[in-house]
Write a protein that holds these residues in place. Structure first.
Motif, short mmCIF file in Angstrom:
data_model
loop_
_atom_site.label_atom_id
_atom_site.label_comp_id
_atom_site.label_asym_id
_atom_site.label_seq_id
_atom_site.Cartn_x
_atom_site.Cartn_y
_atom_site.Cartn_z
N VAL A 5 27.39 24.60 -3.85
CA VAL A 5 27.47 25.57 -4.05
C VAL A 5 25.92 25.97 -5.37
O VAL A 5 24.62 26.66 -5.35
CB VAL A 5 28.01 26.70 -4.52
CG1 VAL A 5 27.12 27.92 -4.29
CG2 VAL A 5 28.78 26.56 -2.76
N ALA A 68 32.59 24.66 1.67
CA ALA A 68 33.21 26.73 1.52
C ALA A 68 33.16 27.26 3.00
O ALA A 68 33.76 28.32 2.36
CB ALA A 68 31.89 27.12 0.68
N ARG A 71 36.36 29.63 2.40
CA ARG A 71 36.81 30.79 1.51
C ARG A 71 35.33 31.93 2.16
O ARG A 71 34.08 31.79 2.51
CB ARG A 71 36.36 30.52 0.32
CG ARG A 71 36.82 29.41 -0.27
CD ARG A 71 37.05 28.95 -1.84
NE ARG A 71 38.27 28.18 -1.87
CZ ARG A 71 38.43 27.39 -2.66
NH1 ARG A 71 37.19 27.14 -3.63
NH2 ARG A 71 39.34 26.82 -2.89
N VAL A 74 32.68 33.34 0.31
CA VAL A 74 31.08 32.53 -0.60
C VAL A 74 30.78 31.67 0.84
O VAL A 74 29.75 32.06 1.07
CB VAL A 74 32.15 31.09 -0.78
CG1 VAL A 74 31.08 29.94 -1.45
CG2 VAL A 74 32.83 31.44 -1.98
N CYS A 77 28.41 34.61 2.29
CA CYS A 77 27.39 34.58 1.40
C CYS A 77 26.10 33.38 1.47
O CYS A 77 24.52 33.76 1.68
CB CYS A 77 27.47 34.68 0.00
SG CYS A 77 27.62 36.03 -1.21
N ALA A 140 26.95 33.77 -4.19
CA ALA A 140 27.81 32.35 -3.66
C ALA A 140 28.32 31.47 -4.43
O ALA A 140 29.38 31.43 -4.53
CB ALA A 140 27.19 31.99 -2.39
N LEU A 143 30.85 33.89 -6.31
CA LEU A 143 32.72 34.21 -5.95
C LEU A 143 33.57 32.84 -6.10
O LEU A 143 34.31 32.92 -5.95
CB LEU A 143 31.63 34.70 -4.48
CG LEU A 143 31.86 35.92 -4.28
CD1 LEU A 143 30.90 36.24 -3.05
CD2 LEU A 143 32.49 36.94 -5.06
N ALA A 144 32.26 31.81 -5.31
CA ALA A 144 32.98 30.07 -5.86
C ALA A 144 33.70 29.77 -7.23
O ALA A 144 34.40 29.28 -7.60
CB ALA A 144 31.63 29.13 -5.51
#
Length: 148
Positions: A5, A68, A71, A74, A77, A140, A143-144
């Motif tokens: 990411v 991802a 999730r 993520v 996004c 993203a 958030l990751a």
């Protein structure tokens, strides 16, 4: 997942940087001097940057989506980034790229400055899509990072 990411976000930001470079350094001058964007006349080759950055970005973005997928925040996004980038690429493929190639291949003295100025003005309209792509990827990434 975090590294993939992060690389996608970095490539998206590099694309924004390339666009800003073209808007601020190249586009103000080439409509009066088309040879600046004609590699056969000694001008810059925009393909060298844009093909490489888009291919790398698109491959890494797909890898980020795969990594991802489990999730949801993520993934959302990344899907927003994919959608905004996709719209920009389709628009470019059918409108901007063919005209840019025509400008690059035009015989000296045959490029209309007015047409070139219209192209550069409309080209700036792609920036908001690039900003959505980059912003989505940066979010993203945040958030990751929170889930690590």
């Amino acid at each position: 997942m975090l590294i993939i990411v992060a690389v996608a976000a970095a490539l998206a930001c590099a694309s924004v940087g390339g666009g800003l470079y073209e808007f601020s350094v190249v586009d103000p001058f080439w409509p009066k001097r088309p040879d600046l964007v004609q590699p056969s006349q000694g001008g810059i080759s925009r393909k060298r940057f844009w093909i490489a950055i888009h291919v790398a970005f698109e491959v890494v973005l797909i890898a980020a989506l795969v990594s991802a997928w489990s999730r949801p925040a993520v993934r959302t996004c990344l899907l927003v980034a994919l959608a905004s980038h996709g719209v920009m690429r389709v628009w470019s493929a059918f409108d901007f790229i063919p005209k840019a190639l025509a400008f690059e291949k035009a015989a000296p003295g045959t490029v209309s400055e007015a047409a070139a100025r219209r192209w550069t003005a409309r080209s700036r309209l792609r920036l908001p899509l690039d900003l959505v792509t980059s912003g989505s990827l940066l979010w993203a990434l945040v958030l990751a990072a929170r889930t690590v």
